[in-house]
Design an enzyme around this catalytic site. Structure first.
Site, mmCIF file in Angstrom:
data_model
loop_
_atom_site.group_PDB
_atom_site.id
_atom_site.type_symbol
_atom_site.label_atom_id
_atom_site.label_comp_id
_atom_site.label_asym_id
_atom_site.label_seq_id
_atom_site.Cartn_x
_atom_site.Cartn_y
_atom_site.Cartn_z
ATOM 1 N N LYS A 95 44.799 -2.561 0.932
ATOM 2 C CA LYS A 95 43.690 -2.745 1.829
ATOM 3 C C LYS A 95 43.580 -3.957 2.494
ATOM 4 O O LYS A 95 43.695 -5.194 1.798
ATOM 5 C CB LYS A 95 42.284 -2.642 0.969
ATOM 6 C CG LYS A 95 42.254 -1.309 0.017
ATOM 7 C CD LYS A 95 41.005 -1.491 -0.642
ATOM 8 C CE LYS A 95 40.448 -0.034 -1.366
ATOM 9 N NZ LYS A 95 39.626 -0.326 -2.459
ATOM 10 N N LYS A 103 45.327 6.956 2.067
ATOM 11 C CA LYS A 103 44.077 7.098 1.337
ATOM 12 C C LYS A 103 42.967 7.003 2.303
ATOM 13 O O LYS A 103 42.777 5.631 2.808
ATOM 14 C CB LYS A 103 43.916 6.413 -0.024
ATOM 15 C CG LYS A 103 42.737 6.720 -0.676
ATOM 16 C CD LYS A 103 42.403 5.567 -1.947
ATOM 17 C CE LYS A 103 41.415 6.197 -2.660
ATOM 18 N NZ LYS A 103 40.601 5.177 -3.630
ATOM 19 N N GLU A 142 32.420 8.734 0.971
ATOM 20 C CA GLU A 142 33.818 8.888 1.732
ATOM 21 C C GLU A 142 33.999 10.289 1.986
ATOM 22 O O GLU A 142 34.842 10.746 2.285
ATOM 23 C CB GLU A 142 34.881 8.318 0.860
ATOM 24 C CG GLU A 142 34.953 7.024 0.433
ATOM 25 C CD GLU A 142 35.991 6.373 -0.478
ATOM 26 O OE1 GLU A 142 36.637 7.547 -1.089
ATOM 27 O OE2 GLU A 142 36.097 5.262 -0.563
ATOM 28 N N ASP A 157 44.391 -0.918 -7.661
ATOM 29 C CA ASP A 157 43.379 -1.536 -6.676
ATOM 30 C C ASP A 157 42.766 -2.601 -6.965
ATOM 31 O O ASP A 157 43.472 -3.667 -6.791
ATOM 32 C CB ASP A 157 42.615 -0.204 -6.278
ATOM 33 C CG ASP A 157 41.546 -0.581 -5.349
ATOM 34 O OD1 ASP A 157 41.625 -1.563 -4.564
ATOM 35 O OD2 ASP A 157 40.529 0.189 -5.176
HETATM 36 P P1 PGA Z 1 35.584 0.402 -2.143
HETATM 37 O O1 PGA Z 1 36.141 1.430 -3.162
HETATM 38 O O2 PGA Z 1 36.044 0.371 -0.637
HETATM 39 O O3 PGA Z 1 33.965 0.899 -2.156
HETATM 40 O O4 PGA Z 1 35.784 -1.002 -2.603
HETATM 41 C C1 PGA Z 1 37.210 2.231 -2.623
HETATM 42 C C2 PGA Z 1 38.080 2.215 -3.953
HETATM 43 O O5 PGA Z 1 37.881 1.698 -5.002
HETATM 44 O O6 PGA Z 1 39.249 2.624 -3.816
HETATM 45 ZN ZN ZN Z 2 39.837 2.315 -5.968
#
Ligand code: PGA
Ligand code: ZN
Length: 409
Positions: free
Chosen positions: A329, A380, A200, A304
């Site tokens: 997400k 985020k 990231e 999350d």
């Molecule tokens: P991921 O993790 O996109 O690899 O699932 C990001 C996070 O845990 O926030």
């Molecule tokens: Zn996370």
């Protein structure tokens, strides 16, 4: 009515070079839009399946043969019926026939095409009651990486700059400054060690959790002094990734659940943490509640993997007062309609939402519109790399378009 005339799905690649899916939706009016879906690495157990068993190619076959014909002729302005058609054709609770990534790409491309047809920005089509596009999210910016995103670094997955200015341009500036200072300091302290960056865009260094937190909190303090922008340390522990047989296993210590609650609460107070994501295992609803009771007045406590953007899991978290915030997400749950259901439940119960990218991203900007349209407390989306910058730059544009806001936080 904004009838869907044609739909195309194809393979593209995400920022890790892994195959994913994009969809293009064309309306009878000629309006058309394309959207790609991201992929996670530290995926939660309660997420829908990103792809069916046969991967991207199986997803494409199923979508082309069974789903696309069912979508043709539907009203793109009726997102709920488009999304329920996706679920009906899939027929499984975890979208394991078409895959969450197909669902996300199709759902978002539909909303984007509809917005274009109306001549409106995407955020407006998604806007929840009371959202006028003048309130902007804080920035959750990943500065230093560990865990699954950066093998060889700390056990904690993400060391975050939480920049909370009402003006998104200032929040972004502060988060980028924290990232830059950490890079300079790491180079200064370890001049002969090559510095890497994680998935990231955060730095990767073979340092421990506490040392990383010290770098982070000093960089935040320096940025506050320099720029007078509120920016504070944050963490995403992604604790499920190192939770084994009832214990949290760090390189240098093993903690039981009460030990982990006490350890994290101490970090919050010692380093002035204001953003705390997945500090506990994804099934630990009650320990989450203990931690939120202890530190929830001083920091966002964000679920999350705990919730996986799933409305029933969030309901359970609300009943138990597990957290004061939920990560959102889209591809954890599949469609925009599922996502908005979770957002609306959070909103009705005073739970903050944090709109989030995935570690494998596509170089697209629609996530910034999801954040603004849903009135998210924070966005985020990482800090460096074209696929992260696409979202930050879009937020900047949205800030300029509405003249920002002068509301105090
Ligand atoms: P991921 O993790 O996109 O690899 O699932 C990001 C996070 O845990 O926030
Ligand atoms: Zn996370």
């Amino acid at each position: 009515m904004s009838r869907i005339q044609s739909v195309r799905v194809d393979q593209i690649y995400d920022s890790r070079g892994k195959a994913t899916i994009e969809a293009e939706v064309v309306l009878e009016s000629g309006a058309h839009a394309r959207a790609g879906a991201p992929s996670g690495a530290s995926t939660g157990a309660h997420e829908v399946a990103a792809f069916p068993k046969g991967g991207v190619s199986a997803a494409l076959t199923t979508v082309r043969q069974r789903l696309v014909p069912a979508l043709l002729g539907l009203d793109a302005g009726d997102q709920a019926s488009v999304d329920s058609t996706i679920h009906a054709i899939d027929g499984t609770p975890d979208l394991s026939q078409v895959g969450g990534n197909s669902a996300t790409a199709l759902s978002v491309a539909t909303a984007m095409a509809f917005a274009l047809e109306r001549g409106e920005p995407l955020w407006k089509v998604l806007a929840r009651p009371g959202v006028d596009g003048r309130k902007f999210p804080a920035i959750v910016g990943n500065c230093l990486n560990g865990g699954r995103h950066a093998i060889g670094g700390p056990d904690i997955q993400e060391f975050i700059a939480y920049a909370d200015d009402a003006d998104p341009a200032r929040s972004i500036q502060a988060a980028l400054r924290v990232h830059a200072i950490i890079g300079e300091e790491l180079h200064h302290r370890y001049p002969t060690v090559a510095l890497g960056r994680g998935d990231e865009g955060g730095w990767v260094a073979a340092i421990g959790n506490v040392e990383a937190l010290e770098f982070l909190s000093e960089a935040c303090a320096q940025t506050r002094d320099e720029l007078h922008i509120p920016v504070y340390p944050g963490l995403d522990l992604a604790a499920s990734e190192f939770f084994e047989a009832g214990n949290y296993r760090y390189h240098d210590r093993t903690l039981d659940s009460p030990g982990q609650v006490a350890f994290v609460a101490e970090l919050v107070d010692q380093y002035g943490i204001r953003y705390l994501e997945d500090p506990l295992d994804e099934e630990a609803f009650e320990p989450f509640a203990e931690l939120t009771r202890a530190v929830g007045s001083r920091t966002l406590v964000v679920g999350d993997d705990l919730y996986a953007t799933n409305v029933s899991r969030l309901r359970r978290g609300i009943d138990l007062a597990s957290t004061n915030a939920v990560l959102i997400k889209v591809n954890q749950v599949g469609t925009l309609t599922d996502t908005l259901r979770t957002v609306d439940l959070a909103g009705s119960k005073g739970i903050a939402t944090v709109t989030s990218h995935r570690s494998g991203e596509v170089p697209e900007s629609w996530l910034a519109h999801v954040a603004v349209g849903t009135g998210a407390r924070a966005l985020k989306c990482g800090l460096l790399g074209g696929e992260r910058m696409a979202k930050l730059n879009e937020l900047l544009r949205l800030g300029r378009a509405t003249g920002g806001t002068t509301d105090a936080r």
